[in-house]
Write a protein that holds these residues in place. Structure first.
Motif, mmCIF file in Angstrom:
data_model
loop_
_atom_site.group_PDB
_atom_site.id
_atom_site.type_symbol
_atom_site.label_atom_id
_atom_site.label_comp_id
_atom_site.label_asym_id
_atom_site.label_seq_id
_atom_site.Cartn_x
_atom_site.Cartn_y
_atom_site.Cartn_z
ATOM 1 N N GLU A 1 0.945 -1.089 0.030
ATOM 2 C CA GLU A 1 0.113 -0.007 0.137
ATOM 3 C C GLU A 1 0.759 1.197 0.036
ATOM 4 O OE1 GLU A 1 -0.446 -2.618 2.185
ATOM 5 O OE2 GLU A 1 -2.578 -2.876 2.234
ATOM 6 N N LYS A 2 1.984 1.185 0.693
ATOM 7 C CA LYS A 2 2.719 2.452 0.984
ATOM 8 C C LYS A 2 3.387 2.635 -0.728
ATOM 9 C CE LYS A 2 7.353 3.965 2.674
ATOM 10 N NZ LYS A 2 8.276 3.512 3.649
ATOM 11 N N GLY A 3 3.774 1.538 -1.168
ATOM 12 C CA GLY A 3 4.565 1.787 -2.556
ATOM 13 C C GLY A 3 3.626 2.330 -3.542
ATOM 14 N N LYS A 4 2.280 1.852 -3.493
ATOM 15 C CA LYS A 4 1.346 2.190 -4.401
ATOM 16 C C LYS A 4 0.877 3.721 -4.222
ATOM 17 C CE LYS A 4 -1.835 -0.881 -5.330
ATOM 18 N NZ LYS A 4 -3.166 -1.643 -5.315
ATOM 19 N N ILE A 5 0.777 4.101 -2.736
ATOM 20 C CA ILE A 5 0.602 5.546 -2.494
ATOM 21 C C ILE A 5 1.624 6.415 -3.027
ATOM 22 C CG2 ILE A 5 0.057 7.359 -0.910
ATOM 23 C CD1 ILE A 5 -1.190 4.935 0.851
ATOM 24 N N ILE A 6 2.914 5.937 -2.775
ATOM 25 C CA ILE A 6 3.996 6.680 -3.439
ATOM 26 C C ILE A 6 4.012 7.009 -4.953
ATOM 27 C CG2 ILE A 6 6.282 6.803 -3.555
ATOM 28 C CD1 ILE A 6 6.654 5.768 -0.826
ATOM 29 N N GLN A 7 3.776 6.006 -5.489
ATOM 30 C CA GLN A 7 3.592 6.106 -6.816
ATOM 31 C C GLN A 7 2.528 7.159 -7.560
ATOM 32 O OE1 GLN A 7 2.899 1.887 -8.252
ATOM 33 N NE2 GLN A 7 5.162 2.114 -9.178
ATOM 34 N N HIS B 1 6.805 10.859 5.656
ATOM 35 C CA HIS B 1 8.305 10.841 5.948
ATOM 36 C C HIS B 1 8.983 10.590 4.548
ATOM 37 C CE1 HIS B 1 7.264 10.130 10.465
ATOM 38 N NE2 HIS B 1 7.100 11.384 10.031
ATOM 39 N N HIS B 2 8.432 9.673 3.762
ATOM 40 C CA HIS B 2 9.165 9.554 2.463
ATOM 41 C C HIS B 2 9.430 10.769 1.809
ATOM 42 C CE1 HIS B 2 10.311 7.013 -1.120
ATOM 43 N NE2 HIS B 2 9.559 7.959 -1.858
ATOM 44 N N PHE B 3 8.464 11.575 1.838
ATOM 45 C CA PHE B 3 8.488 12.808 1.072
ATOM 46 C C PHE B 3 9.297 13.838 1.677
ATOM 47 C CE2 PHE B 3 5.283 10.704 -1.447
ATOM 48 C CZ PHE B 3 5.658 10.935 -2.815
ATOM 49 N N GLU B 4 9.430 13.784 3.066
ATOM 50 C CA GLU B 4 10.266 14.639 4.064
ATOM 51 C C GLU B 4 11.711 14.160 3.938
ATOM 52 O OE1 GLU B 4 8.681 14.706 7.969
ATOM 53 O OE2 GLU B 4 8.149 16.807 7.671
ATOM 54 N N ASN B 5 12.018 12.860 3.666
ATOM 55 C CA ASN B 5 13.499 12.623 3.726
ATOM 56 C C ASN B 5 13.907 11.993 2.348
ATOM 57 O OD1 ASN B 5 13.439 12.768 6.644
ATOM 58 N ND2 ASN B 5 12.153 11.006 6.627
ATOM 59 N N VAL B 6 13.343 11.398 1.373
ATOM 60 C CA VAL B 6 13.796 10.687 0.422
ATOM 61 C C VAL B 6 13.362 11.620 -0.713
ATOM 62 C CG1 VAL B 6 13.656 8.706 -1.250
ATOM 63 C CG2 VAL B 6 13.404 8.432 1.215
ATOM 64 N N LYS B 7 12.216 12.007 -1.117
ATOM 65 C CA LYS B 7 11.865 12.640 -2.119
ATOM 66 C C LYS B 7 11.530 14.145 -1.772
ATOM 67 C CE LYS B 7 11.810 9.951 -5.643
ATOM 68 N NZ LYS B 7 12.653 9.994 -7.032
#
Length: 665
Positions: A189-195, A235-241
């Motif tokens: 679900e996390k991967g799908k939302i990030i996409q 957090h993915h968009f705070e730290n990675v993207k």
């Protein structure tokens, strides 16, 4: 199921009575007429203390089925608790007198002799108010203590009330802090939302082409991990993207009725890091300017309002001025909320429904909390019992964490079996409870001190973010922390910190780490001295655990939020209260508060006319002289001098927090 927080702690009663005997003996040594009577009553109280300890020790873990328990014992516990609280008040007065003596130690010898003569004369003539209260306090405690004989027969009983095979443990295994927990079960679900958010796999349609804002609702029952999943994406968009979104905002709205102005204010405060005190009608314009031509990610967490389309439209109106590719992630328990927002934001996707974790994922999460760094393979029998528990968790992550924390108290088969075979697993989820009944297992296994510390947290509004130090200081100030004979080397704050760590390790609190917003001068200072850690930890309680805390503390703690009926309050038992209300209700709320005889914590959240807040504080505090913790929150920065005068004679006040109020020079 009807479990409540301990009315009286064995450790607390023993600590206060012993301290009272010592203090009273010292205080009355130079007075005459009352010496013999008071000393005799103190000696009698000391003789009865072991019997009192035995009854309280028996009652502490068995306060279940509250209404159908032994009513005489319940009444006696409350009466004795009131006597203990009165004793603490007298002890505070005696301590204040000692501090006053030290402060006046630099007086001249003649002045000190005059003061001593005046005090001696007062005692001789029986004018000493403190001594009068001291004698009345000791007499009352003796009266209540003499009734302890009626309940000693109960101590021989061994079966608890209303908990089936449940056993209670008064000790909790001390464990190391939990390791950094891995994210379990929602990777797909996390991967799908990030996409989706990156625009890599959004299901495009003609009507979406010109839309600037898209919305993805995450829908599931409570405890299923909606917020955790949203945080992982955030957090993915705070730290990675980091650069994909110009602005990233997280706000929570757990109220049943959405208030657009209040929510826009929260969004602005999150973005700017400051307090918004301007006119509410100007806030949407300010937000529109901030978002203009910017791509944003906004998480609206824990949303409930599925009815007020007008407020939703007001909230979303400033958002459409953003750049294309902006996103809203919305978490809710209700599909109807997702349907409501789709009426306002046309590019709302079909809600993502979160199902339960697989047994493998649930087992991994359970064991991570239950064994806390220990190798599960060292405990084959516990793993066998653990399999029974995994089946009962039904894939709910919150239950896996909470039950894991309860199992962690004792890595012994009988303890794990008592949890696995508890009748609470069979109880249906009743709409009158705001939590899953199984969560009660994580509470009943706590020792009394931790039960009271946890139940006190019900004073926090839902989704409230707090710092560890604040809660620790509130516990100490509210007299929830008593030292026992094994803790002579620790002070109350050390013990409270230890209590916090245990509750956190057992997943009663969730930690969130944020980067601090620093001013230019602060940034230059940090760069000069090579200080690069700009992060702060804040803590929250899951709303189901907040509901559990409210349930077990309902006789002592109360949150009056706008239209909460006043008749639920028992003026004789309420100790801690949180109040928020409108202009019209504020005076009525002040009347309610002024009648609470044993109030120790008063928290007022009021964003309105500061003069009305001053009036409320003055009225509310007329008879509430026992207040130890006072918190006042307002969005007005006008001087609150009158308010400070009202609390000037609160000799027992130990914790004062004033937010949004400007102190006079």
């Amino acid at each position: 199921m009807d479990i409540v927080s301990p009315i009286l702690e064995k450790a607390g009663a023993s600590y206060v009575i012993n301290k009272l005997i010592d203090a009273a003996t010292g205080y009355v040594q130079d007075q005459y007429y009352w010496k013999t009577d008071l000393q005799g009553e103190l000696q009698n109280l000391g003789r009865l203390l072991p019997q009192i300890q035995a009854v309280v020790d028996f009652a502490e873990p068995r306060l279940t089925m509250y209404e159908s328990s032994n009513p005489a014992l319940i009444k006696w516990l409350w009466q004795f608790r009131n006597g203990i609280d009165e004793a603490e008040d007298v002890l505070d007065d005696l301590e204040y007198i000692e501090l006053e003596k030290k402060a006046n130690s630099d007086k001249s010898r003649l002045s000190r002799r005059v003061d001593a003569s005046v005090k001696a004369a007062k005692r001789l003539l029986k004018f000493d108010d403190v001594l009068g209260r001291l004698r009345a306090c000791v007499k009352n405690l003796n009266t209540f203590a003499s009734d302890v004989q009626n309940f000693l027969a109960l101590v021989t009983q061994t079966v608890g009330i209303g908990t089936g095979q449940m056993r209670y443990y008064h000790s909790s295994r001390i464990t190391n802090p939990l390791p950094v927990l891995s994210f379990k079960g929602r990777e797909d679900e996390k991967g799908k939302i990030i996409q989706y958010l990156l625009g890599e796999s959004v299901e495009k349609s003609e009507m979406w082409i010109n839309e600037s804002v898209h919305c993805l609702p995450l829908v599931a029952i409570g405890g299923m991990g909606k917020t955790v999943l949203a945080k992982q994406v955030f957090h993915h968009f705070e730290n990675v993207k980091k650069k994909h979104f110009d602005i990233k905002i997280w706000v929570c709205d757990s109220l049943p009725d959405l208030n657009a102005s209040s929510l826009i204010k929260k969004i602005l405060e999150y973005q700017t890091g400051g307090s918004e005190s301007g006119p509410l009608e100007r806030l949407p314009v300010k937000l529109q300017k901030i978002l203009h031509s910017k791509r944003f990610l906004l998480v609206l967490d824990d949303v409930w309002d599925d009815n007020n389309q007008t407020e939703w439209e007001k909230l979303c109106a400033p958002l459409v001025y953003s750049q294309k590719g902006s996103w809203i992630i919305l978490t809710t328990r209700l599909r109807s909320v997702a349907k409501m927002i789709s009426k306002v934001i046309r590019s709302t996707m079909e809600p993502m429904i979160l199902r339960g974790l697989s047994n493998d994922e649930c087992r991994s999460l359970l064991y991570e909390h239950a064994f806390s760094g220990e190798d599960p393979n060292k405990f084959p029998l516990l793993k066998e019992i653990g399999e029974e528990i995994v089946e009962k968790l039904k894939g709910v992550p919150l239950l896996a964490k909470s039950i894991g924390g309860a199992l962690n108290s004792k890595l012994e088969a009988d303890h794990w079996t008592s949890i696995s075979r508890s009748e609470l697993w069979q109880m249906p989820i009743d709409s009158k409870y705001e939590f899953n009944p199984v969560l009660t297992l994580s509470y009943v296994m706590l020792p009394p001190r931790l039960k009271r510390c946890f139940s006190y947290c019900s004073i926090f509004p839902q989704d409230y973010q707090f710092k560890k130090q604040k809660l620790v200081c509130m516990w100490v100030a509210a007299d929830l922390i008593y030292k026992d004979e094994l803790e002579d080397g620790l002070d109350e704050e050390d013990i409270a910190n230890r209590c916090f760590d245990i509750l956190c390790n057992k997943s009663f609190f969730d930690v969130h780490t944020y980067s601090r917003s620093l001013s230019r001068s602060q940034m230059l200072f940090c760069q000069r001295y090579s200080l690069y850690d700009f992060k702060e930890d804040f803590y929250t309680m899951h709303d189901m655990l907040n509901g559990l805390a409210c349930h077990v503390s309902r006789y002592e703690c109360c949150r009056i939020v706008h239209d909460t009926p006043s008749h639920i309050l028992d003026n004789n038992v309420i100790r801690h209260i949180y109040v928020t209300g409108s202009h019209a209700q504020l005076h009525d709320l002040a009347k309610i508060v002024s009648k609470l005889k044993h109030l120790r914590t008063l928290w007022i959240n009021y964003h309105g006319d500061p003069q009305k807040l001053d009036d409320c504080i003055r009225y509310a505090c007329k008879s509430s002289r026992r207040i130890r913790v006072l918190i006042m929150e307002s969005n007005y920065s006008r001087s609150s001098y009158q308010c400070l005068k009202s609390i000037n004679d609160f000799l027992k006040l130990r914790f004062l927090e004033m937010t949004g109020l400007l102190l006079p020079p």
